[in-house]
Write a protein that holds these residues in place. Structure first.
Motif, PDB file in Angstrom:
ATOM      1  N   ASN A 222      36.708  37.914  41.635  1.00 54.44           N
ATOM      2  CA  ASN A 222      36.956  38.440  42.976  1.00 54.44           C
ATOM      3  C   ASN A 222      37.604  39.811  42.844  1.00 54.44           C
ATOM      4  N   ILE A 223      37.035  40.786  43.515  1.00 53.91           N
ATOM      5  CA  ILE A 223      37.550  42.162  43.499  1.00 53.91           C
ATOM      6  C   ILE A 223      38.031  42.505  44.902  1.00 53.91           C
ATOM      7  N   ASP A 224      39.263  43.036  45.025  1.00 53.35           N
ATOM      8  CA  ASP A 224      39.758  43.349  46.357  1.00 53.35           C
ATOM      9  C   ASP A 224      39.140  44.651  46.868  1.00 53.35           C
ATOM     10  N   PHE A 225      39.436  44.991  48.108  1.00 55.36           N
ATOM     11  CA  PHE A 225      38.775  46.120  48.750  1.00 55.36           C
ATOM     12  C   PHE A 225      39.235  47.474  48.219  1.00 55.36           C
ATOM     13  N   ASN A 226      40.265  47.474  47.352  1.00 53.18           N
ATOM     14  CA  ASN A 226      40.680  48.709  46.682  1.00 53.18           C
ATOM     15  C   ASN A 226      40.048  48.850  45.307  1.00 53.18           C
ATOM     16  N   GLY A 227      39.333  47.813  44.874  1.00 51.15           N
ATOM     17  CA  GLY A 227      38.697  47.847  43.561  1.00 51.15           C
ATOM     18  C   GLY A 227      39.509  47.191  42.468  1.00 51.15           C
ATOM     19  N   ASP A 228      40.608  46.508  42.850  1.00 52.56           N
ATOM     20  CA  ASP A 228      41.450  45.827  41.868  1.00 52.56           C
ATOM     21  C   ASP A 228      41.015  44.375  41.704  1.00 52.56           C
ATOM     22  N   LEU A 229      41.282  43.826  40.527  1.00 50.12           N
ATOM     23  CA  LEU A 229      40.994  42.424  40.273  1.00 50.12           C
ATOM     24  C   LEU A 229      41.917  41.546  41.101  1.00 50.12           C
ATOM     25  N   TYR A 230      41.354  40.548  41.741  1.00 46.05           N
ATOM     26  CA  TYR A 230      42.142  39.571  42.479  1.00 46.05           C
ATOM     27  C   TYR A 230      42.154  38.226  41.734  1.00 46.05           C
ATOM     28  N   LEU A 231      41.001  37.790  41.287  1.00 47.79           N
ATOM     29  CA  LEU A 231      40.909  36.517  40.578  1.00 47.79           C
ATOM     30  C   LEU A 231      39.785  36.562  39.559  1.00 47.79           C
ATOM     31  N   LEU A 232      40.057  36.055  38.369  1.00 45.29           N
ATOM     32  CA  LEU A 232      39.064  35.929  37.303  1.00 45.29           C
ATOM     33  C   LEU A 232      39.173  34.532  36.729  1.00 45.29           C
ATOM     34  N   THR A 233      38.077  33.789  36.735  1.00 43.06           N
ATOM     35  CA  THR A 233      38.048  32.492  36.060  1.00 43.06           C
ATOM     36  C   THR A 233      36.875  32.491  35.092  1.00 43.06           C
ATOM     37  N   ILE A 234      37.109  31.945  33.905  1.00 47.40           N
ATOM     38  CA  ILE A 234      36.122  31.978  32.835  1.00 47.40           C
ATOM     39  C   ILE A 234      35.804  30.553  32.423  1.00 47.40           C
ATOM     40  N   GLY A 235      34.558  30.154  32.556  1.00 51.06           N
ATOM     41  CA  GLY A 235      34.136  28.810  32.185  1.00 51.06           C
ATOM     42  C   GLY A 235      32.811  28.861  31.463  1.00 51.06           C
ATOM     43  N   THR A 236      32.838  29.156  30.179  1.00 53.15           N
ATOM     44  CA  THR A 236      31.611  29.229  29.383  1.00 53.15           C
ATOM     45  C   THR A 236      31.613  28.129  28.322  1.00 53.15           C
ATOM     46  N   ASN A 237      30.445  27.931  27.716  1.00 47.80           N
ATOM     47  CA  ASN A 237      30.278  26.925  26.648  1.00 47.80           C
ATOM     48  C   ASN A 237      30.528  25.502  27.130  1.00 47.80           C
ATOM     49  N   ILE A 238      29.991  25.156  28.267  1.00 49.73           N
ATOM     50  CA  ILE A 238      30.108  23.777  28.735  1.00 49.73           C
ATOM     51  C   ILE A 238      29.022  22.899  28.121  1.00 49.73           C
TER      52      ILE A 238
END
Length: 295
Positions: A222-238
């Protein structure tokens, strides 16, 4: 006069498949934390955590060839801070990981570098370590890592701002999100599956597809309206294997049976989105539905 009600449901149905495609037991299956706000754990992932560092520095010196060719090895033991020692002692109680966690760390996510401090250790089947950092807006950012692998699994940096005429566009936000995603997955494998604007931020998902189906494997940003990161979730190799053979007829029958029991007055439904996920170590299908009913 009959009234028509429209509702949105998320339904999880046990996955009907043939073949040997199964989820990996060695990975945290709850890592995909695409929150309720943004609508919802883990093949190629670049490690963002610090790799195991040697506890000793080894140097080699050679005497004058005329005197000897013997190699002298000098070991210099690294001095750890009291905070680092305490943290390592706590981790040793729950895991034999070789990851060199320290009380403080730095991580570069996209264009920003975050300096964070150890906050807490969470025990369990898939232990994790949480760090905290103070943002410029005074709010606390949270960074979560797998204790066993050292990989970043979640970064929450609450930078929410309202959209204005000076806000970045969806296209600009997508470029930022893509650059971040490339740090944690191969974007030629994990395809962009969602790019949309919500009332809080721009939402992006880079998901792995199996047999044409979107899966819960991926990177969610999720990127906020200023271009900053708001949320990052990583779920690989399931998932270990690459293919599922889906029995569409059985899935549809199971879905309609569920609807008939849960919402017997429904008149029609529309599948907005469906994806292969994992529940209790088994593959499932998630249905995101719009349902019409009369009352």
């Amino acid at each position: 006069m009959r009234k028509v009600f429209i509702s949105f449901l998320i339904i999880v149905i046990c996955f009907v498949f043939t073949g040997a495609a199964v989820p990996k037991e060695s990975n945290r299956l709850d890592m995909v934390k695409e929150t309720i706000i943004s609508t919802a754990e883990t093949v190629a992932q670049k490690e963002t955590a610090t790799n195991v560092e040697e506890n000793s520095l080894t140097t080699e010196t050679t005497q004058n060839p005329e005197e000897s060719t013997e190699i002298i090895v000098i070991e210099e033991t690294e001095t750890l801070s009291a905070e680092d020692k305490a943290l390592k002692a706590e981790i040793a109680k729950i895991s034999d990981t070789k990851i060199d966690f320290r009380a403080q760390r730095q991580d570069k996510i996209g264009a920003k570098t975050y300096t964070s401090t150890y906050k807490e250790l969470v025990d369990g089947k898939y232990p994790r370590i949480i760090y905290e950092s103070k943002l410029e807006n005074g709010k606390n950012a949270i960074f979560e890592y797998s204790v066993n692998s050292g990989n970043l699994t979640m970064a929450f940096t609450p930078t929410r701002v309202s959209k204005t005429e000076n806000s970045i566009t969806l296209e600009e936000a997508q470029k930022i999100a893509t650059n971040i995603a490339k740090q944690y997955c191969d974007t030629s494998v994990y395809k962009l599956s969602k790019a949309k604007e919500s009332y809080m931020f721009y939402e992006f998902a880079f998901a792995r597809y199996i047999s044409g189906y979107e899966t819960a494997e991926g990177v969610y940003i999720n990127i906020d309206f200023n271009g900053d990161l708001y949320l990052l979730t990583i779920g690989t190799n399931i998932f270990e294997d690459k293919d599922f053979t889906v029995d569409e007829a059985k899935l549809t029958a199971a879905l309609e049976k569920y609807l008939a029991e849960a919402t017997p007055d429904y008149t029609s439904y529309e599948i907005e989105r469906q994806r292969i996920s994992v529940s209790n170590g088994k593959p499932v299908i998630e249905y995101y539905l719009t349902i019409k009913s009369e009352g």
